[in-house]
Enzyme design. Structure first.
Site, PDB file in Angstrom:
ATOM      1  N   CYS A   1       1.808  -7.012  -6.145  1.00 17.32           N
ATOM      2  CA  CYS A   1       2.642  -6.057  -5.584  1.00 17.32           C
ATOM      3  C   CYS A   1       4.193  -6.304  -5.382  1.00 17.32           C
ATOM      4  O   CYS A   1       4.626  -7.488  -5.904  1.00 17.32           O
ATOM      5  CB  CYS A   1       2.483  -6.323  -3.971  1.00 17.32           C
ATOM      6  SG  CYS A   1       3.507  -4.840  -2.468  1.00 17.32           S
ATOM      7  N   ASN A   2       4.572  -4.893  -6.705  1.00 18.00           N
ATOM      8  CA  ASN A   2       6.429  -5.329  -7.077  1.00 18.00           C
ATOM      9  C   ASN A   2       6.962  -5.649  -5.654  1.00 18.00           C
ATOM     10  O   ASN A   2       8.173  -6.689  -5.572  1.00 18.00           O
ATOM     11  CB  ASN A   2       6.388  -4.111  -7.267  1.00 18.00           C
ATOM     12  CG  ASN A   2       5.745  -3.794  -8.429  1.00 18.00           C
ATOM     13  OD1 ASN A   2       6.771  -4.259  -9.833  1.00 18.00           O
ATOM     14  ND2 ASN A   2       5.058  -3.285  -8.838  1.00 18.00           N
ATOM     15  N   THR A   3       6.807  -5.417  -3.963  1.00 18.69           N
ATOM     16  CA  THR A   3       7.415  -5.343  -2.819  1.00 18.69           C
ATOM     17  C   THR A   3       7.399  -7.415  -2.804  1.00 18.69           C
ATOM     18  O   THR A   3       8.136  -7.840  -2.475  1.00 18.69           O
ATOM     19  CB  THR A   3       6.924  -5.054  -1.954  1.00 18.69           C
ATOM     20  OG1 THR A   3       7.551  -3.740  -2.165  1.00 18.69           O
ATOM     21  CG2 THR A   3       8.176  -5.089  -1.151  1.00 18.69           C
TER      22      THR A   3
ATOM     23  N   TYR B   1       4.264  -2.316   2.206  1.00 13.20           N
ATOM     24  CA  TYR B   1       5.533  -3.998   2.420  1.00 13.20           C
ATOM     25  C   TYR B   1       6.843  -3.425   2.022  1.00 13.20           C
ATOM     26  O   TYR B   1       8.012  -3.651   2.032  1.00 13.20           O
ATOM     27  CB  TYR B   1       4.976  -4.692   1.204  1.00 13.20           C
ATOM     28  CG  TYR B   1       3.743  -5.584   2.170  1.00 13.20           C
ATOM     29  CD1 TYR B   1       2.779  -5.529   2.983  1.00 13.20           C
ATOM     30  CD2 TYR B   1       3.659  -6.746   1.169  1.00 13.20           C
ATOM     31  CE1 TYR B   1       1.801  -6.212   3.611  1.00 13.20           C
ATOM     32  CE2 TYR B   1       2.437  -7.220   1.244  1.00 13.20           C
ATOM     33  CZ  TYR B   1       1.356  -7.331   2.553  1.00 13.20           C
ATOM     34  OH  TYR B   1       0.683  -7.858   2.486  1.00 13.20           O
ATOM     35  N   GLY B   2       6.890  -1.895   1.228  1.00 10.33           N
ATOM     36  CA  GLY B   2       7.883  -1.100   0.833  1.00 10.33           C
ATOM     37  C   GLY B   2       9.239  -1.537   1.332  1.00 10.33           C
ATOM     38  O   GLY B   2       9.975  -1.225   1.229  1.00 10.33           O
TER      39      GLY B   2
ATOM     40  N   ASP C   1      -2.166  -7.279  -3.004  1.00 12.19           N
ATOM     41  CA  ASP C   1      -1.164  -6.701  -3.063  1.00 12.19           C
ATOM     42  C   ASP C   1      -1.049  -5.976  -1.699  1.00 12.19           C
ATOM     43  O   ASP C   1      -2.088  -5.940  -0.791  1.00 12.19           O
ATOM     44  CB  ASP C   1      -1.603  -5.118  -4.044  1.00 12.19           C
ATOM     45  CG  ASP C   1      -0.496  -3.664  -3.822  1.00 12.19           C
ATOM     46  OD1 ASP C   1       0.414  -4.414  -3.756  1.00 12.19           O
ATOM     47  OD2 ASP C   1      -1.405  -3.109  -3.517  1.00 12.19           O
ATOM     48  N   SER C   2      -0.079  -5.410  -0.760  1.00 12.31           N
ATOM     49  CA  SER C   2      -0.265  -4.652   0.126  1.00 12.31           C
ATOM     50  C   SER C   2      -1.491  -3.786   0.505  1.00 12.31           C
ATOM     51  O   SER C   2      -1.338  -3.683   1.859  1.00 12.31           O
ATOM     52  CB  SER C   2       0.757  -4.144   0.569  1.00 12.31           C
ATOM     53  OG  SER C   2       1.426  -2.913  -0.703  1.00 12.31           O
TER      54      SER C   2
ATOM     55  N   CYS D   1       6.544  -0.390  -9.305  1.00 12.66           N
ATOM     56  CA  CYS D   1       5.681  -0.321  -7.871  1.00 12.66           C
ATOM     57  C   CYS D   1       4.539  -0.006  -8.149  1.00 12.66           C
ATOM     58  O   CYS D   1       4.226   0.510  -9.588  1.00 12.66           O
ATOM     59  CB  CYS D   1       6.421   0.479  -7.011  1.00 12.66           C
ATOM     60  SG  CYS D   1       5.172   0.980  -5.459  1.00 12.66           S
ATOM     61  N   THR D   2       3.491  -0.287  -7.999  1.00 12.58           N
ATOM     62  CA  THR D   2       2.316  -0.128  -8.412  1.00 12.58           C
ATOM     63  C   THR D   2       1.615   0.617  -8.089  1.00 12.58           C
ATOM     64  O   THR D   2       1.011   1.430  -9.030  1.00 12.58           O
ATOM     65  CB  THR D   2       1.171  -1.015  -7.119  1.00 12.58           C
ATOM     66  OG1 THR D   2       1.378  -0.356  -5.601  1.00 12.58           O
ATOM     67  CG2 THR D   2       1.591  -2.626  -6.740  1.00 12.58           C
ATOM     68  N   HIS D   3       2.753   1.800  -8.229  1.00  7.04           N
ATOM     69  CA  HIS D   3       1.209   3.208  -7.835  1.00  7.04           C
ATOM     70  C   HIS D   3       2.285   4.163  -8.967  1.00  7.04           C
ATOM     71  O   HIS D   3       1.156   5.191  -9.256  1.00  7.04           O
ATOM     72  CB  HIS D   3       1.318   3.912  -6.394  1.00  7.04           C
ATOM     73  CG  HIS D   3       0.963   3.404  -5.416  1.00  7.04           C
ATOM     74  ND1 HIS D   3       1.124   2.204  -4.653  1.00  7.04           N
ATOM     75  CD2 HIS D   3       0.441   3.917  -4.495  1.00  7.04           C
ATOM     76  CE1 HIS D   3       0.920   2.409  -3.555  1.00  7.04           C
ATOM     77  NE2 HIS D   3       0.072   3.181  -3.550  1.00  7.04           N
TER      78      HIS D   3
ATOM     79  N   GLU E   1      -1.257   8.443  -3.615  1.00 10.24           N
ATOM     80  CA  GLU E   1      -2.322   8.007  -2.482  1.00 10.24           C
ATOM     81  C   GLU E   1      -2.995   9.881  -2.870  1.00 10.24           C
ATOM     82  O   GLU E   1      -3.977   9.629  -2.685  1.00 10.24           O
ATOM     83  CB  GLU E   1      -2.187   7.207  -1.605  1.00 10.24           C
ATOM     84  CG  GLU E   1      -2.096   6.473  -2.309  1.00 10.24           C
ATOM     85  CD  GLU E   1      -2.044   5.072  -0.902  1.00 10.24           C
ATOM     86  OE1 GLU E   1      -2.037   5.588   0.337  1.00 10.24           O
ATOM     87  OE2 GLU E   1      -1.188   3.833  -1.416  1.00 10.24           O
TER      88      GLU E   1
HETATM   89  N1  DGL Z   1       1.947  -2.400  -3.361  1.00  7.60           N
HETATM   90  C1  DGL Z   1       4.064  -2.157  -3.273  1.00  7.60           C
HETATM   91  C2  DGL Z   1       4.790  -2.408  -4.718  1.00  7.60           C
HETATM   92  O1  DGL Z   1       4.123  -1.942  -5.411  1.00  7.60           O
HETATM   93  C3  DGL Z   1       4.074  -0.505  -2.688  1.00  7.60           C
HETATM   94  C4  DGL Z   1       3.446  -0.057  -1.605  1.00  7.60           C
HETATM   95  C5  DGL Z   1       3.933  -0.553  -0.202  1.00  7.60           C
HETATM   96  O2  DGL Z   1       5.263   0.042   0.180  1.00  7.60           O
HETATM   97  O3  DGL Z   1       3.840  -1.633   0.114  1.00  7.60           O
HETATM   98  O4  DGL Z   1       5.877  -2.237  -4.306  1.00  7.60           O
END
Ligand code: DGL
Length: 278
Positions: A77-79, A46-47, A14-15, A188-190, A156
């Protein structure tokens, strides 16, 4: 299939820290698998980065996991999932599980009215990755997407019951609510951390899809398909690697994982970059 192959770990990247929501689901679904997690905490987020940069970083992150001898790669990571899957599949021989395919398949099964909302980072939403995948599954789906970048820092901070989060969620989700989507994909992971407030704003009837749950199911069926499910009876262990100092990661991790993490190792970004050059 050779015994040793089955006992190789699952690689997850993940990012940063958010991918722990996916690790949590994999641990629940596959408790005896070993997991190696890499969080690119030095280069997060990463987003908000370009597709080229996210693809480059993703190839490096995955190469690091491949060097750790993983049997499957999960792009938590979804991005990264929304832009890097073709490049990762072309580059590596191990199966690659991404969030977009898994989450979309899950949402497609759940929707009744064929009206699906998707929320994610700016990159995921701008790339329209979920809507393309959902329409590939069923061209009759109406898909409405909304970037919710402020949800990442709010999660976070652990601001789950905070008024500011409720107000921001109301602002972000207003349109999706008015459009009466019956299913909302948390792309998104969060976002699973903010599920209670998102559910409150959208109303109890809207089904929230956690792409981490969907990905864990996908990993499980993929391991069965390739005959690589672990035979171990013991509890799996997770080894954590991050590219920035572990202390911040350790502090926030329990919120995302549901329990504290230990044994977090720092890897230099240089090492990560070099992984893909070998
Ligand atoms: N992990 C990223 C996602 O799921 C969210 C955090 C980021 O922008 O890196 O898209």
């Amino acid at each position: 299939m050779n015994f040793m192959e089955k006992e190789k770990p699952i690689g997850v990247f993940d990012s940063g820290i958010g991918g722990l929501t996916v690790v949590k689901e994999i641990m629940a679904k596959l408790p005896n698998e070993r997991i190696i997690y890499f969080g690119d905490t030095a280069r997060v987020p990463y987003g908000s980065k370009s597709n080229e940069t996210v693809i480059e970083y993703s190839l490096q992150d995955a190469a690091f996991l491949v060097q750790k001898n993983v049997k499957i790669i999960v792009v938590a990571c979804n991005t990264a999932s929304s832009v890097a899957i073709p490049a990762l599949r072309e580059r590596f021989n191990v199966p690659v599980v991404g969030m977009i395919e898994a989450g979309s398949a899950y949402a497609a099964k759940e929707t009744i009215d064929k009206k699906i909302g998707v929320i994610g980072t700016r990159s995921t939403i701008t790339n329209r990755s979920y809507s393309k995948e959902l329409r590939r599954i069923n061209p009759g789906f109406d898909v409405f997407e909304k970037a919710c970048p402020l949800f990442v820092p709010l999660a976070e901070e652990g601001w789950i019951d905070h008024n500011a989060t409720l107000e921001i969620a109301e602002e972000y989700l207003r349109e999706l609510k008015e459009l009466s989507v019956d299913t909302l994909l948390l792309g998104c992971t969060h976002y699973p951390i903010l599920k209670p407030v998102i559910q409150k704003v959208m109303g109890e009837k809207v089904k929230l899809i956690d792409s981490g749950v969907a990905a864990a199911q996908r990993v499980s069926s993929e391991l069965d398909r390739i005959g690589l499910r672990s035979n171990s009876n013991g509890l799996g262990v997770v080894s954590y690697y991050v590219s920035d100092i572990p202390s911040t990661f350790e502090k926030v991790a329990s919120l995302f994982l549901g329990k504290p993490v230990s044994h977090v190792t720092k890897v230099d970004t240089e090492t990560i970059i070099k992984s893909n050059a070998q």
